[in-house]
Design an enzyme around this catalytic site. Structure first.
Site, PDB file in Angstrom:
ATOM      1  N   SER A 167      57.734  14.260  75.089  1.00 17.37           N
ATOM      2  CA  SER A 167      57.142  15.212  76.838  1.00 17.37           C
ATOM      3  C   SER A 167      56.535  16.247  76.814  1.00 17.37           C
ATOM      4  CB  SER A 167      58.373  15.174  77.951  1.00 17.37           C
ATOM      5  OG  SER A 167      58.750  14.238  78.777  1.00 17.37           O
ATOM      6  N   THR A 190      64.046   3.478  83.051  1.00 17.56           N
ATOM      7  CA  THR A 190      64.625   3.245  84.187  1.00 17.56           C
ATOM      8  C   THR A 190      64.115   4.010  85.063  1.00 17.56           C
ATOM      9  OG1 THR A 190      65.815   4.859  83.718  1.00 17.56           O
ATOM     10  CG2 THR A 190      66.679   2.644  83.052  1.00 17.56           C
ATOM     11  N   ASP A 191      63.488   5.052  84.802  1.00 17.36           N
ATOM     12  CA  ASP A 191      62.727   5.787  85.952  1.00 17.36           C
ATOM     13  C   ASP A 191      61.828   5.333  87.526  1.00 17.36           C
ATOM     14  OD1 ASP A 191      61.161   6.385  84.091  1.00 17.36           O
ATOM     15  OD2 ASP A 191      60.579   8.477  84.451  1.00 17.36           O
ATOM     16  N   GLY A 223      52.728  13.662  71.350  1.00 18.77           N
ATOM     17  CA  GLY A 223      52.283  12.195  71.239  1.00 18.77           C
ATOM     18  C   GLY A 223      53.632  11.285  70.781  1.00 18.77           C
ATOM     19  N   ASP A 229      60.409  13.396  82.786  1.00 19.08           N
ATOM     20  CA  ASP A 229      59.743  14.142  81.883  1.00 19.08           C
ATOM     21  C   ASP A 229      59.519  15.479  82.846  1.00 19.08           C
ATOM     22  OD1 ASP A 229      60.264  11.455  80.477  1.00 19.08           O
ATOM     23  OD2 ASP A 229      58.168  11.621  80.480  1.00 19.08           O
ATOM     24  N   SER A 276      43.565  26.946  74.873  1.00 22.41           N
ATOM     25  CA  SER A 276      44.195  26.538  74.289  1.00 22.41           C
ATOM     26  C   SER A 276      44.343  26.231  73.157  1.00 22.41           C
ATOM     27  CB  SER A 276      44.446  24.748  74.421  1.00 22.41           C
ATOM     28  OG  SER A 276      44.668  23.651  73.714  1.00 22.41           O
TER      29      SER A 276
HETATM   30  C1  GLA Z   1      57.199   8.170  79.501  1.00 26.82           C
HETATM   31  C2  GLA Z   1      57.365   8.416  81.277  1.00 26.82           C
HETATM   32  C3  GLA Z   1      58.935   8.885  82.052  1.00 26.82           C
HETATM   33  C4  GLA Z   1      59.873   7.338  81.533  1.00 26.82           C
HETATM   34  C5  GLA Z   1      59.156   7.146  79.879  1.00 26.82           C
HETATM   35  C6  GLA Z   1      59.801   5.917  79.629  1.00 26.82           C
HETATM   36  O1  GLA Z   1      58.231   9.386  78.944  1.00 26.82           O
HETATM   37  O2  GLA Z   1      56.748   9.915  81.145  1.00 26.82           O
HETATM   38  O3  GLA Z   1      58.386   8.210  83.131  1.00 26.82           O
HETATM   39  O4  GLA Z   1      59.130   6.212  81.695  1.00 26.82           O
HETATM   40  O5  GLA Z   1      57.902   7.239  79.029  1.00 26.82           O
HETATM   41  O6  GLA Z   1      61.533   6.018  79.778  1.00 26.82           O
END
Ligand code: GLA
Length: 347
Positions: free
Chosen positions: A126, A36-37, A122, A172, A68
């Site tokens: 985020s 939705t973002d 992955g 995120d 890293s």
């Molecule tokens: C990933 C993207 C976010 C969002 C989600 C799905 O995490 O980085 O911006 O679009 O997918 O909701």
């Protein structure tokens, strides 16, 4: 050892002196409001206790050296390598933040950085936003830049979109920057207005489980871009600025069956976020379960971003007594979440 201790010790071992400090940003779990973002809609993520930590110190010349722990390698780049895409792989997120800050007019100086993280990569939690936001915080402080908190998510997102080349939304990076303990972050992705909504399932004897399917989400970047384009096409066909502005009855006007399904997901998902927020404000966590499960069904059937592993995780959780469950994040693998009675965690 915590990520903090590992980053700090790693810095001393790698660069031969202690870091000036450590900066951190958390991974996030999105409770509801998926895909939705980038449609100017609503999301409700919360921060995980797992975080990415950057131990860092300034250097005099405009060069950046990053070690890293996860990749077990050091990448170095200078000011001449800040063209988008010049640094690839995990270090591209770091170079992208340097580029983004400079692009916005911030005079960010060189630095040595060591990255340690407890956020799985992955998994749809985020890890990339956590890395970007921790690096941004470190660089801003080391160069004494006054980068307002509310501006940071956009700068980090710009790094990911324009430097790394992933067309992500704003959720995120906003979650990694602004979330507070014990609260979900109710974010309006059009106005970027936000509210910290109390979210503590333990008060009601509940728990939120994060279920990592460990299924690779390799399809995600290509399919994600396709979904974005489909949503834009649906908004254009409806004559609205974004699907945020479409109503349930509007959707029937779409001739294309695929666009209709995509739009229906976004419109119904925005409603679910508003409903979940209303129930949380009323202190009624237990009642959000069916809304979470409805979100999963919509992502599976209308938006088509689930996977056999995510469906299996959701079905298994519901079968074992969860009061709601859904995939979380972009989809095609990664994590599902389940709202369960604290006494049902083992099951
Ligand atoms: C990933 C993207 C976010 C969002 C989600 C799905 O995490 O980085 O911006 O679009 O997918 O909701």
């Amino acid at each position: 050892m915590s990520a903090h201790e590992r980053a700090s010790a790693g810095f001393a071992a790698w660069f031969g002196s202690p870091p000036t400090g450590c900066w951190a940003a958390p991974g996030r779990l999105n409770l509801v409001g998926e895909h939705t973002d980038y449609n100017d809609g609503f999301v409700l993520p919360f921060a995980l206790a797992r975080r990415t930590v950057v131990a860092a110190a300034a250097v005099h010349e405009p060069r950046w050296a990053v070690w890293s722990e996860r990749a077990a390698e050091t990448v170095e780049f200078g000011i001449d390598q800040l063209a988008p895409g010049a640094v690839e792989g995990w270090a591209g997120y770091v170079a992208g933040v340097v580029w983004s800050l400079r692009n916005a007019g911030y005079d960010v100086g060189g630095a040595r950085l060591v990255v340690s993280s407890d956020v799985p990569v992955g998994a749809g939690l985020s890890s990339s936003a956590a890395l970007e936001c921790a690096v941004l915080a470190a660089l801003a402080d080391l160069s004494s830049l006054d980068v307002p908190l509310d501006e940071r998510p956009r700068l980090a997102q710009q790094a990911e979109i324009d430097y790394v080349g992933v067309p992500c939304g704003i959720m995120d990076q906003t979650a990694a920057t602004l979330c507070r303990p014990g609260h979900g972050l109710f974010l309006d992705c059009r106005t970027l207005a936000y509210e910290h909504v109390a979210l503590d399932p333990t008060i009601d004897g509940l728990a939120v489980l994060v279920i990592d399917t460990r299924a690779s989400h390799r399809l995600v970047t290509g399919e994600y871009a396709v979904r974005r384009r489909q949503c834009e096409a649906a908004a254009t066909a409806l004559g609205v600025r974004a699907l945020r502005d479409a109503s349930p009855t509007d959707i029937d006007r779409l001739d294309d069956a695929v666009l209709r399904r995509r739009a229906r997901h976004v419109v119904t998902e925005n409603d679910r976020v508003l409903e979940v927020v209303a129930r949380l404000r009323a202190g009624d966590v237990a009642s959000i379960g069916p809304l979470l499960t409805a979100s999963h069904e919509s992502l599976r059937d209308d938006f088509e971003v689930s996977s056999p592993e995510l469906d299996a995780a959701v079905d298994a959780a519901l079968g074992a007594g969860a009061i709601g469950a859904r995939m979380t994040g972009a989809g095609f693998g990664g994590c599902a979440l389940a709202l369960v009675g604290a006494d049902r965690v083992g099951a």
